[in-house]
Write an enzyme that holds these catalytic residues in place. Structure first.
Site, PDB file in Angstrom:
ATOM      1  N   SER A   1      36.098  29.124  27.779  1.00 12.53           N
ATOM      2  CA  SER A   1      36.332  29.468  26.277  1.00 12.53           C
ATOM      3  C   SER A   1      34.933  30.184  25.566  1.00 12.53           C
ATOM      4  O   SER A   1      34.860  29.941  24.482  1.00 12.53           O
ATOM      5  CB  SER A   1      36.646  28.421  25.491  1.00 12.53           C
ATOM      6  OG  SER A   1      37.668  27.710  26.107  1.00 12.53           O
TER       7      SER A   1
ATOM      8  N   HIS B   1      36.452  29.408  42.080  1.00 10.49           N
ATOM      9  CA  HIS B   1      37.066  29.049  40.978  1.00 10.49           C
ATOM     10  C   HIS B   1      37.644  27.706  40.918  1.00 10.49           C
ATOM     11  O   HIS B   1      38.305  27.379  41.656  1.00 10.49           O
ATOM     12  CB  HIS B   1      37.871  30.261  40.279  1.00 10.49           C
ATOM     13  CG  HIS B   1      38.004  30.270  38.884  1.00 10.49           C
ATOM     14  ND1 HIS B   1      39.125  29.183  38.407  1.00 10.49           N
ATOM     15  CD2 HIS B   1      37.351  30.716  37.617  1.00 10.49           C
ATOM     16  CE1 HIS B   1      38.990  29.520  37.041  1.00 10.49           C
ATOM     17  NE2 HIS B   1      38.000  30.424  36.741  1.00 10.49           N
TER      18      HIS B   1
ATOM     19  N   GLY C   1      39.881  27.675  29.440  1.00 12.61           N
ATOM     20  CA  GLY C   1      41.234  28.088  28.608  1.00 12.61           C
ATOM     21  C   GLY C   1      41.819  27.054  27.559  1.00 12.61           C
ATOM     22  O   GLY C   1      42.869  27.089  27.391  1.00 12.61           O
TER      23      GLY C   1
ATOM     24  N   GLY D   1      37.250  34.583  30.629  1.00 10.37           N
ATOM     25  CA  GLY D   1      38.668  34.445  30.956  1.00 10.37           C
ATOM     26  C   GLY D   1      39.298  35.319  29.741  1.00 10.37           C
ATOM     27  O   GLY D   1      39.576  36.413  29.686  1.00 10.37           O
ATOM     28  N   GLY D   2      40.177  34.550  28.833  1.00 11.80           N
ATOM     29  CA  GLY D   2      40.874  35.129  27.894  1.00 11.80           C
ATOM     30  C   GLY D   2      40.188  36.097  27.066  1.00 11.80           C
ATOM     31  O   GLY D   2      40.791  37.229  26.802  1.00 11.80           O
TER      32      GLY D   2
ATOM     33  N   GLU E   1      40.236  26.920  39.427  1.00 19.36           N
ATOM     34  CA  GLU E   1      41.806  27.117  39.557  1.00 19.36           C
ATOM     35  C   GLU E   1      41.817  27.370  41.032  1.00 19.36           C
ATOM     36  O   GLU E   1      43.032  26.701  41.645  1.00 19.36           O
ATOM     37  CB  GLU E   1      42.271  28.285  38.870  1.00 19.36           C
ATOM     38  CG  GLU E   1      42.324  27.928  37.279  1.00 19.36           C
ATOM     39  CD  GLU E   1      41.823  29.183  36.423  1.00 19.36           C
ATOM     40  OE1 GLU E   1      42.108  30.449  36.836  1.00 19.36           O
ATOM     41  OE2 GLU E   1      41.584  28.899  35.121  1.00 19.36           O
TER      42      GLU E   1
ATOM     43  N   GLU F   1      31.136  26.411  34.979  1.00 17.43           N
ATOM     44  CA  GLU F   1      32.379  26.369  34.225  1.00 17.43           C
ATOM     45  C   GLU F   1      32.693  25.101  34.179  1.00 17.43           C
ATOM     46  O   GLU F   1      33.612  24.532  35.073  1.00 17.43           O
ATOM     47  CB  GLU F   1      33.313  27.242  34.839  1.00 17.43           C
ATOM     48  CG  GLU F   1      33.052  28.475  35.019  1.00 17.43           C
ATOM     49  CD  GLU F   1      34.198  29.563  35.197  1.00 17.43           C
ATOM     50  OE1 GLU F   1      34.367  30.432  34.345  1.00 17.43           O
ATOM     51  OE2 GLU F   1      34.977  29.704  36.034  1.00 17.43           O
TER      52      GLU F   1
ATOM     53  N   ASN G   1      36.804  37.828  34.116  1.00 20.25           N
ATOM     54  CA  ASN G   1      37.832  37.277  35.083  1.00 20.25           C
ATOM     55  C   ASN G   1      39.173  37.394  34.658  1.00 20.25           C
ATOM     56  O   ASN G   1      39.214  36.831  33.676  1.00 20.25           O
ATOM     57  CB  ASN G   1      37.412  35.852  35.622  1.00 20.25           C
ATOM     58  CG  ASN G   1      38.672  35.447  36.654  1.00 20.25           C
ATOM     59  OD1 ASN G   1      39.161  35.903  37.074  1.00 20.25           O
ATOM     60  ND2 ASN G   1      38.310  34.047  36.766  1.00 20.25           N
ATOM     61  N   TRP G   2      39.833  38.471  34.973  1.00 18.84           N
ATOM     62  CA  TRP G   2      41.051  38.751  34.380  1.00 18.84           C
ATOM     63  C   TRP G   2      42.387  37.679  35.007  1.00 18.84           C
ATOM     64  O   TRP G   2      43.479  37.777  34.357  1.00 18.84           O
ATOM     65  CB  TRP G   2      41.751  40.098  34.535  1.00 18.84           C
ATOM     66  CG  TRP G   2      40.649  41.084  33.835  1.00 18.84           C
ATOM     67  CD1 TRP G   2      39.604  40.762  33.005  1.00 18.84           C
ATOM     68  CD2 TRP G   2      40.763  42.570  33.957  1.00 18.84           C
ATOM     69  NE1 TRP G   2      39.251  42.157  32.502  1.00 18.84           N
ATOM     70  CE2 TRP G   2      39.707  43.298  33.108  1.00 18.84           C
ATOM     71  CE3 TRP G   2      41.600  43.661  34.585  1.00 18.84           C
ATOM     72  CZ2 TRP G   2      39.552  44.348  32.920  1.00 18.84           C
ATOM     73  CZ3 TRP G   2      41.428  44.886  34.500  1.00 18.84           C
ATOM     74  CH2 TRP G   2      40.403  45.340  33.661  1.00 18.84           C
ATOM     75  N   LYS G   3      42.015  36.901  35.891  1.00 16.50           N
ATOM     76  CA  LYS G   3      43.011  35.984  36.654  1.00 16.50           C
ATOM     77  C   LYS G   3      44.200  36.761  36.848  1.00 16.50           C
ATOM     78  O   LYS G   3      44.356  37.998  37.040  1.00 16.50           O
ATOM     79  CB  LYS G   3      43.100  34.641  35.570  1.00 16.50           C
ATOM     80  CG  LYS G   3      41.744  34.133  35.274  1.00 16.50           C
ATOM     81  CD  LYS G   3      41.871  33.061  34.394  1.00 16.50           C
ATOM     82  CE  LYS G   3      40.564  32.248  34.177  1.00 16.50           C
ATOM     83  NZ  LYS G   3      40.458  30.981  33.366  1.00 16.50           N
TER      84      LYS G   3
HETATM   85  P1  13P Z   1      38.369  31.232  29.513  1.00 17.29           P
HETATM   86  O1  13P Z   1      37.488  31.997  29.093  1.00 17.29           O
HETATM   87  O2  13P Z   1      40.024  31.626  29.320  1.00 17.29           O
HETATM   88  O3  13P Z   1      38.023  29.893  29.039  1.00 17.29           O
HETATM   89  O4  13P Z   1      38.348  31.216  30.869  1.00 17.29           O
HETATM   90  C1  13P Z   1      37.042  30.874  31.632  1.00 17.29           C
HETATM   91  C2  13P Z   1      37.209  31.233  33.302  1.00 17.29           C
HETATM   92  O5  13P Z   1      37.771  30.486  33.979  1.00 17.29           O
HETATM   93  C3  13P Z   1      36.419  32.483  33.753  1.00 17.29           C
HETATM   94  O6  13P Z   1      36.456  32.300  35.161  1.00 17.29           O
END
Ligand code: 13P
Length: 255
Positions: A213, A95, A173, A234-235, A97, A167, A9-11
């Protein structure tokens, strides 16, 4: 047998040019991957270009959100039809967010899930508790509400075409990952909720990803857990080598 699904997920990261570059690197690096379903979710803006890059490869395309209506006066939104037209396979829905910053509720999650389902796309339904909810002993109540809400009105066959991403919000994050045991416990609980809704055989067939993470250093331990069937990253998905460092341990695991 459940599929291991690992999605990046590149956000809100990467320009279109950078997205195309990273997608090409992922396609090249994942060309021999057989046992893991690999997907990448760039921004809406980059989806069409990235669709051209992943076409014919074993990397699937995911969108980060969708609107539940087909078309119309919904400024800023994108419909499931539009996503389908350019070759999207998965749609991330609910998600944390989206829930925290953009007013997503269990009801809107359900509407989105049903819409993408009706077009044959696969929703990746995100659920998870905040730290305060966990500390208050409300983990199970929160997950129950989120799962029941997301699956309301979905038939058994439709449920079989879903993926869940557990999640924990406190792990997203932050660099803090749920331990293997904490994650496994939550995943087993979620599978139990699916069993209550649809019976054990359906529950055993739905892939439940872990997200929060996840990185090459902790991926093998998490993916080895009985009820963890992949990851939503994510990251660590923003670089091809760290993303593949999560996909690779998934190759050898069979559920
Ligand atoms: P991180 O891997 O950056 O913690 O993000 C997880 C995430 O929200 C994937 O949707």
């Amino acid at each position: 047998m459940r599929k291991i699904v690992i999605a990046g997920n590149w956000k809100m990261n990467k320009t279109v040019a950078d997205s195309v570059k990273l997608a090409a690197e992922v396609v090249a690096a994942a060309k021999d991957v057989k046992n893991v379903v690999v997907a990448i979710a760039p921004t809406y803006l980059a989806l069409a270009k990235v669709a051209e890059v992943v076409k014919g490869s074993n990397v699937k395309l995911a969108a980060q959100d969708v609107h539940w209506e087909n078309q119309g006066a919904y400024t800023g939104k994108v419909s499931a039809d539009m996503l389908k037209e350019i070759g999207v396979d998965f749609v991330i829905i609910g998600h944390s967010e989206q829930r925290t910053y953009f007013g997503e509720t269990d009801e809107t999650v359900n509407k989105k899930v049903r819409k993408v389902q009706s077009l044959g796309l696969t929703p990746i339904i995100c659920i998870g508790e905040t730290l305060a909810e966990r500390k208050d002993g409300r983990l199970e109540a929160v997950l129950t509400t989120q799962v029941n809400g997301a699956y309301a009105g979905l038939s058994r066959d439709e449920a079989l075409r879903t993926v869940i991403a557990y999640e924990p919000v406190w792990a997203i994050g932050t660099g803090v990952t749920a331990s293997d045991d904490e994650a496994q416990e939550a995943h087993a609980f979620v599978r139990g909720l699916l069993a209550k809704l649809y019976g054990d055989s359906v529950a055993q067939s739905i892939s439940i990803q872990y997200g929060g993470s996840m990185k090459p250093e902790n991926a093998a331990g998490l993916l080895a857990q009985k009820d963890i069937d992949g990851g939503l990253i994510g990251g660590a998905a923003l670089k091809a080598d760290s993303f593949l460092g999560i996909v690779t341990p998934g190759e050898t695991i069979h559920k």
